[in-house]
Design a protein around this motif. Structure first.
Motif, PDB file in Angstrom:
ATOM      1  N   GLU A 102       0.768  -1.371   0.099  1.00 32.28           N
ATOM      2  CA  GLU A 102      -0.206   0.029  -0.080  1.00 32.28           C
ATOM      3  C   GLU A 102       0.901   1.328  -0.122  1.00 32.28           C
ATOM      4  OE1 GLU A 102      -2.666  -0.207   3.155  1.00 32.28           O
ATOM      5  OE2 GLU A 102      -3.589   1.868   2.606  1.00 32.28           O
ATOM      6  N   THR A 103       0.382   2.304  -0.560  1.00 36.38           N
ATOM      7  CA  THR A 103       1.163   3.586  -0.797  1.00 36.38           C
ATOM      8  C   THR A 103       0.341   4.512   0.166  1.00 36.38           C
ATOM      9  OG1 THR A 103       1.867   3.063  -2.974  1.00 36.38           O
ATOM     10  CG2 THR A 103       1.835   5.509  -2.277  1.00 36.38           C
ATOM     11  N   ILE A 104       1.207   5.209   1.179  1.00 36.26           N
ATOM     12  CA  ILE A 104       0.589   6.283   1.993  1.00 36.26           C
ATOM     13  C   ILE A 104       1.448   7.451   1.641  1.00 36.26           C
ATOM     14  CG2 ILE A 104       0.122   4.560   3.698  1.00 36.26           C
ATOM     15  CD1 ILE A 104       2.692   5.316   5.320  1.00 36.26           C
ATOM     16  N   ALA A 105       0.552   8.628   2.426  1.00 36.37           N
ATOM     17  CA  ALA A 105       1.220   9.972   2.076  1.00 36.37           C
ATOM     18  C   ALA A 105       1.355  10.703   3.637  1.00 36.37           C
ATOM     19  CB  ALA A 105       0.282  10.770   1.135  1.00 36.37           C
ATOM     20  N   VAL A 106       2.664  10.895   3.777  1.00 47.63           N
ATOM     21  CA  VAL A 106       2.983  11.877   5.005  1.00 47.63           C
ATOM     22  C   VAL A 106       3.286  12.990   4.740  1.00 47.63           C
ATOM     23  CG1 VAL A 106       4.320  11.726   7.177  1.00 47.63           C
ATOM     24  CG2 VAL A 106       3.525   9.394   6.026  1.00 47.63           C
ATOM     25  N   THR A 107       2.523  14.148   5.409  1.00 46.19           N
ATOM     26  CA  THR A 107       3.005  15.419   5.239  1.00 46.19           C
ATOM     27  C   THR A 107       3.359  16.225   6.539  1.00 46.19           C
ATOM     28  OG1 THR A 107       1.042  15.597   3.955  1.00 46.19           O
ATOM     29  CG2 THR A 107       1.843  17.683   4.802  1.00 46.19           C
ATOM     30  N   LEU A 108       4.477  17.099   6.375  1.00 43.06           N
ATOM     31  CA  LEU A 108       5.402  17.723   7.503  1.00 43.06           C
ATOM     32  C   LEU A 108       4.619  19.156   7.250  1.00 43.06           C
ATOM     33  CD1 LEU A 108       7.484  17.466   9.499  1.00 43.06           C
ATOM     34  CD2 LEU A 108       9.214  18.028   7.796  1.00 43.06           C
ATOM     35  N   ASN A 109       4.198  19.501   8.352  1.00 42.83           N
ATOM     36  CA  ASN A 109       3.486  20.773   8.481  1.00 42.83           C
ATOM     37  C   ASN A 109       4.635  21.669   9.330  1.00 42.83           C
ATOM     38  OD1 ASN A 109       1.427  20.187   7.129  1.00 42.83           O
ATOM     39  ND2 ASN A 109       0.311  19.067   8.954  1.00 42.83           N
ATOM     40  N   ALA A 110       4.534  22.944   9.196  1.00 41.52           N
ATOM     41  CA  ALA A 110       5.366  23.997   9.587  1.00 41.52           C
ATOM     42  C   ALA A 110       4.399  25.190  10.396  1.00 41.52           C
ATOM     43  CB  ALA A 110       6.210  24.642   8.735  1.00 41.52           C
ATOM     44  N   GLN A 111       4.778  25.696  11.376  1.00 40.18           N
ATOM     45  CA  GLN A 111       4.230  26.942  12.026  1.00 40.18           C
ATOM     46  C   GLN A 111       4.953  27.756  12.697  1.00 40.18           C
ATOM     47  OE1 GLN A 111       1.230  25.781  15.129  1.00 40.18           O
ATOM     48  NE2 GLN A 111       0.760  28.202  15.396  1.00 40.18           N
ATOM     49  N   SER A 112       5.008  29.036  12.167  1.00 41.00           N
ATOM     50  CA  SER A 112       6.191  29.965  12.530  1.00 41.00           C
ATOM     51  C   SER A 112       5.492  31.424  12.593  1.00 41.00           C
ATOM     52  CB  SER A 112       7.283  30.094  11.208  1.00 41.00           C
ATOM     53  OG  SER A 112       8.394  31.003  11.546  1.00 41.00           O
ATOM     54  N   ALA A 113       5.981  32.149  13.586  1.00 40.80           N
ATOM     55  CA  ALA A 113       5.559  33.538  13.871  1.00 40.80           C
ATOM     56  C   ALA A 113       6.537  34.503  13.224  1.00 40.80           C
ATOM     57  CB  ALA A 113       5.662  33.880  15.388  1.00 40.80           C
ATOM     58  N   GLN A 114       7.730  33.823  12.910  1.00 33.83           N
ATOM     59  CA  GLN A 114       8.756  34.771  12.100  1.00 33.83           C
ATOM     60  C   GLN A 114       8.749  34.416  10.534  1.00 33.83           C
ATOM     61  OE1 GLN A 114      12.549  34.760  13.767  1.00 33.83           O
ATOM     62  NE2 GLN A 114      11.945  35.026  15.973  1.00 33.83           N
ATOM     63  N   ALA A 115       9.171  35.289   9.807  1.00 30.84           N
ATOM     64  CA  ALA A 115       9.226  35.080   8.293  1.00 30.84           C
ATOM     65  C   ALA A 115      10.162  34.131   8.000  1.00 30.84           C
ATOM     66  CB  ALA A 115       9.533  36.208   7.494  1.00 30.84           C
ATOM     67  N   VAL A 116      10.144  33.165   7.070  1.00 32.44           N
ATOM     68  CA  VAL A 116      10.929  32.059   6.755  1.00 32.44           C
ATOM     69  C   VAL A 116      11.318  32.127   5.227  1.00 32.44           C
ATOM     70  CG1 VAL A 116      11.222  29.544   6.861  1.00 32.44           C
ATOM     71  CG2 VAL A 116       9.975  30.465   8.487  1.00 32.44           C
ATOM     72  N   GLY A 117      12.520  32.391   4.915  1.00 27.00           N
ATOM     73  CA  GLY A 117      12.792  32.404   3.703  1.00 27.00           C
ATOM     74  C   GLY A 117      13.324  31.143   2.913  1.00 27.00           C
ATOM     75  N   GLY A 118      13.579  30.021   3.709  1.00 25.40           N
ATOM     76  CA  GLY A 118      14.313  28.861   3.316  1.00 25.40           C
ATOM     77  C   GLY A 118      14.456  27.570   4.227  1.00 25.40           C
ATOM     78  N   MET A 119      14.395  26.348   3.916  1.00 30.89           N
ATOM     79  CA  MET A 119      14.280  25.307   4.740  1.00 30.89           C
ATOM     80  C   MET A 119      15.158  24.127   4.209  1.00 30.89           C
ATOM     81  SD  MET A 119      11.204  23.681   6.805  1.00 30.89           S
ATOM     82  CE  MET A 119      10.723  25.219   7.167  1.00 30.89           C
ATOM     83  N   GLY A 120      16.035  23.650   4.907  1.00 30.97           N
ATOM     84  CA  GLY A 120      16.763  22.469   4.703  1.00 30.97           C
ATOM     85  C   GLY A 120      16.370  21.418   5.592  1.00 30.97           C
ATOM     86  N   LEU A 121      16.007  20.043   4.987  1.00 32.02           N
ATOM     87  CA  LEU A 121      15.605  18.716   5.786  1.00 32.02           C
ATOM     88  C   LEU A 121      16.516  17.665   5.391  1.00 32.02           C
ATOM     89  CD1 LEU A 121      11.543  19.262   5.440  1.00 32.02           C
ATOM     90  CD2 LEU A 121      13.048  19.805   7.527  1.00 32.02           C
ATOM     91  N   LEU A 122      16.566  16.901   6.260  1.00 35.86           N
ATOM     92  CA  LEU A 122      17.126  15.616   6.132  1.00 35.86           C
ATOM     93  C   LEU A 122      16.271  14.378   6.817  1.00 35.86           C
ATOM     94  CD1 LEU A 122      19.110  13.728   4.851  1.00 35.86           C
ATOM     95  CD2 LEU A 122      20.564  14.061   7.167  1.00 35.86           C
ATOM     96  N   VAL A 123      15.231  13.691   6.035  1.00 33.90           N
ATOM     97  CA  VAL A 123      14.478  12.809   6.622  1.00 33.90           C
ATOM     98  C   VAL A 123      14.879  11.280   6.561  1.00 33.90           C
ATOM     99  CG1 VAL A 123      11.999  11.919   6.470  1.00 33.90           C
ATOM    100  CG2 VAL A 123      12.605  14.394   6.083  1.00 33.90           C
TER     101      VAL A 123
END
Length: 757
Positions: free
Chosen positions: A636-657
């Protein structure tokens, strides 16, 4: 007399009743009323026991009916309908209670029901990987019914699983993918391995011949455990052997130790197209394999070598053991012959003879002869009026299918016998004559040899020979007969494209013969000379035309780049892949204290692995959280979402999962709408390392950045194998503001997925 009459009448009436019952029974059998018809036939046989015909009808009808029912019951049993089969077997026993096949069928159905419960238990144990228990449960079923289809299928599945487990190599895959950071300078090797063991949870055992005073210096940051161990081994000329999923044995890389600890495999290669002798030479030359055997009868090769050598041999043989293409040659051979024969004029006698009688032998006798006594030869003149024209077309149109670089021959004509006699003289009698027969091929002979190229062009060697018998040559001394043969041949090499037609012509034979028979003097006169002469003109012209068209059947396969070029290790040790670093970080290694990292004190260890769940710090500007299903089934194929919440302005993001590649397979990564919520343009890049179980994602936006909440990325996974708790975790998080400054962030707790069948 009265009593006798009554008895005779009773017998007659009984016979008529039996005949009526027999006829009605047969009619009911034809109408499908089987039981009723058999009952009538039984009554007829009982009414007249001495009638053999009635008894035969009963036995034959009952046997045919029971056989049809038994066949139908067997079909229903094979189709998996035991209840229907049982009803049919019971019906057959009602018709013939003594039938042993029907009773055996009912017993077989009862055995099938019992076996079905046992097979369900064995299949459940196989799914739990209790293979020995499943095989023990399955054994009695196969002993009672060796042809049970479900049992045989389950036995084959058990054998495949056991073979897969036996062939599987021990691996530390799950633990090797953890990123670690080590900093050592001129440290003892044992101490480095102890620190690595405490950091990664992997047991490291050292051979007794590993020198205790070995020193090493290493600085690695965010590098997998596998690469770290390989770098240490490379510095110190050591090798490793994975014993279990958490244990590694380290030993010196010497020929003696490699013989003691390096595991070898035996692999059989059954070749389809390649020559086993050439494959044997290739493997011996390139892989230096010594333990290799060729079996010419089965066209196979058996070799014993390391797993890396086996994998390299697989790639080499897969590249060479390919089917040769074939070509269909459409050939047309046309022989055009024209002849013209004209013979006109008067054929006057060319000689005149006078003959005297046999008695006139002297001049005096000749002088006494008169004109009536002289004998003259008869004179005749022939008027020739002959004109012949002939046209002949001889066509041969063979279609030849030829394998690449193989010769094909076509012969259309006849084999003419040529007899040769040898005379052996014998002193005491008649010479002995010994004859021998040889055959001469006369007609059209065509030989072709194609060479198919990868660009769908065919180079064809063509040899054409057309021969015919011109005349017979008898040998009067030996009494044999020979032949004068005329021939025309051509040999050439053509290069044609697939479907291109080439015509070869010009093999022309042109003969023009003129003869005249004239009376001397008179025949040489102009105009009137035709009356005293005969003229013959004979002209023959033949031409051979060859047309050839190749059509490729099964063209040569163009190999992929991965099949024709791949890594093979070093000259000292074979490897099926390149010794390289996984893209987790940077590395610096050294064996001298002078090149140690200055920013780290000696013997310092630091681990950057998958973070454990921790509360977000009060100063965290970016908070991430997971959203997705917590259960899945294999496949079976599943979809997992990574959500973000920030009070400051975010210009970029790097992730290693990170994830477990043995349980999950990363299918796709799609960008979320967090950075695009203000309508700004974004750049998105992803990198999936399926073997290492890691996903690298980089996001960058333009403008004043984004704040608030939204989805960062959505990860699609395919569930591969059952696992009670498989984690998907963020190993590294690097958010930045619009001006490039780092923002404080919290790593979310791993998302746990239960994969259950």
């Amino acid at each position: 007399m009265r009593i006798r009459g009554i008895l005779v009448l009773a017998v007659l009436l009984a016979g008529c009743a039996a005949q009526t019952l027999n006829r009605e029974g047969l009619e009911m059998m034809e109408a499908g009323q089987v039981e009723e018809g058999l009952a009538k036939l039984a009554e007829a046989s009982a009414a007249e026991p001495g009638n053999v015909s009635y008894r035969a009808d009963l036995l034959r009808s009952r046997e045919q009916t029971v056989n049809r029912l038994l066949a139908a019951a067997a079909s229903e049993r094979a189709a998996g309908h035991p209840d229907v089969a049982q009803a049919i077997f019971t019906r057959a026993l009602g018709i013939d209670p003594t039938n042993s096949r029907a009773r055996l069928g009912l017993e077989t159905l009862e055995m099938d029901r019992r076996h079905a419960a046992v097979l369900a238990d064995a299949e459940a144990r196989m799914k739990k990987d209790e293979l020995d228990a499943a095989r023990a449960i399955l054994k009695p079923v196969l002993l009672e019914n060796p042809k049970n289809g479900q049992a045989l299928l389950l036995q084959r599945q058990l054998a495949e699983r056991e073979a897969k487990q036996r062939l599987a190599e021990p691996t530390l895959k799950a633990k090797f993918t953890k990123p670690v950071t080590l900093q050592f300078r001129d440290a003892n090797l044992k101490m480095v391995f102890e620190a690595l063991s405490r950091t990664s949870g992997i047991n490291v055992l050292l051979d007794r011949d590993v020198k205790p005073d070995l020193k090493t210096s290493i600085f690695v940051r965010d590098v997998s455990v596998e690469d770290t161990i390989n770098l240490i081994l490379l510095q110190n000329q050591l090798e490793k052997k994975v014993i279990s999923d958490n244990t590694v044995f380290v030993y010196p890389s010497t020929p003696a130790k490699l013989k003691d600890y390096q595991d070898l495999k035996v692999r059989s290669f059954h070749l389809t197209n390649a020559d086993p002798k050439q494959i044997l030479t290739m493997i011996k030359t390139l892989l230096k394999t010594k333990d290799i055997f060729i079996h010419e009868k089965t066209n196979s090769i058996v070799m014993r070598d390391t797993p890396d050598a086996i994998r390299l041999a697989e790639k080499m043989i897969a590249d060479q053991d390919v089917a040769e293409p074939e070509v269909m040659l459409e050939v047309e051979v046309l022989e055009v012959s024209t002849s013209r024969l004209s013979e006109l004029g008067i054929n006057w006698p060319s000689s005149f003879t006078l003959k005297t009688p046999d008695s006139a032998t002297t001049l005096g006798q000749l002088r006494d002869l008169n004109r009536n006594e002289l004998l003259a030869s008869p004179l005749s003149a022939t008027l020739n009026l002959k004109l012949e024209d002939g046209d002949t077309n001889v066509l041969a149109s063979p279609r030849i299918r030829v394998r690449n670089r193989e010769k094909a021959k076509v012969m259309i004509g006849s084999r003419v016998p040529v007899i040769t006699n040898a005379v052996t003289p014998v002193s005491t009698g008649t010479p002995v004559v010994t004859g021998s027969v040889q055959y001469l091929d006369v007609g059209l002979k065509l030989e072709v040899e194609p060479d198919i190229h990868l660009d769908n062009e065919v180079v064809i060697k063509v040899s054409l020979d057309v021969s015919s018998i011109l005349k017979e040559v008898p040998n009067e001394q030996s009494g044999t007969l020979a032949y004068e043969v005329g021939t025309r041949n051509a040999a050439t090499v053509l290069r044609l494209k697939d479907g291109e037609t080439q015509v070869l012509a010009g093999l022309i034979s042109d003969e023009d013969r003129k003869t005249a028979s004239k009376v001397p003097g008179l025949g040489q006169m102009p105009v009137l000379g035709r009356l005293f002469s005969s003229h013959k003109d004979d002209g023959k012209k033949t031409e051979i035309v060859l047309s050839i068209t190749p059509r490729i059947v099964g063209s040569a396969r163009l190999h992929d780049a991965a099949e024709v070029e791949y890594w093979s290790g070093t000259d000292a040790s074979l490897r099926s892949d390149l010794f390289s670093m996984k893209p987790l970080g940077a590395v610096a290694v050294s064996t001298s204290a002078a090149s140690a990292v200055r920013t780290a004190p000696p013997a310092q260890v630091r681990r950057d692995a998958v973070p454990q769940p921790q509360p977000a710090p009060a100063s965290a500007a970016v908070v991430l959280s997971w959203q997705g299903p917590e259960q899945a089934k294999p496949g079976e194929t599943i979809a997992v979402t990574l959500n973000a919440q920030s009070a400051q302005a975010v210009g970029g993001m790097g992730l290693l999962v990170s994830y477990d590649p043995a349980v999950l397979k990363a299918v796709d990564v799609t960008e979320g709408g967090f950075l695009r919520q203000t309508g700004t343009q974004t750049t998105f890049s992803k990198s999936i390392d399926e073997a290492g179980g890691q996903i690298r994602v980089d996001l960058a936006g333009s403008g004043d950045g984004a704040s608030g909440s939204g989805s960062v990325v959505t990860l699609a996974f395919e569930a591969l194998a059952a696992h009670p708790q498989s984690q998907i975790a963020v190993g590294r998080l690097e958010p930045t503001g619009p001006d490039g400054d780092e923002l404080p962030a919290s790593v979310p707790a791993p998302h746990t997925v239960k994969v259950a069948p």
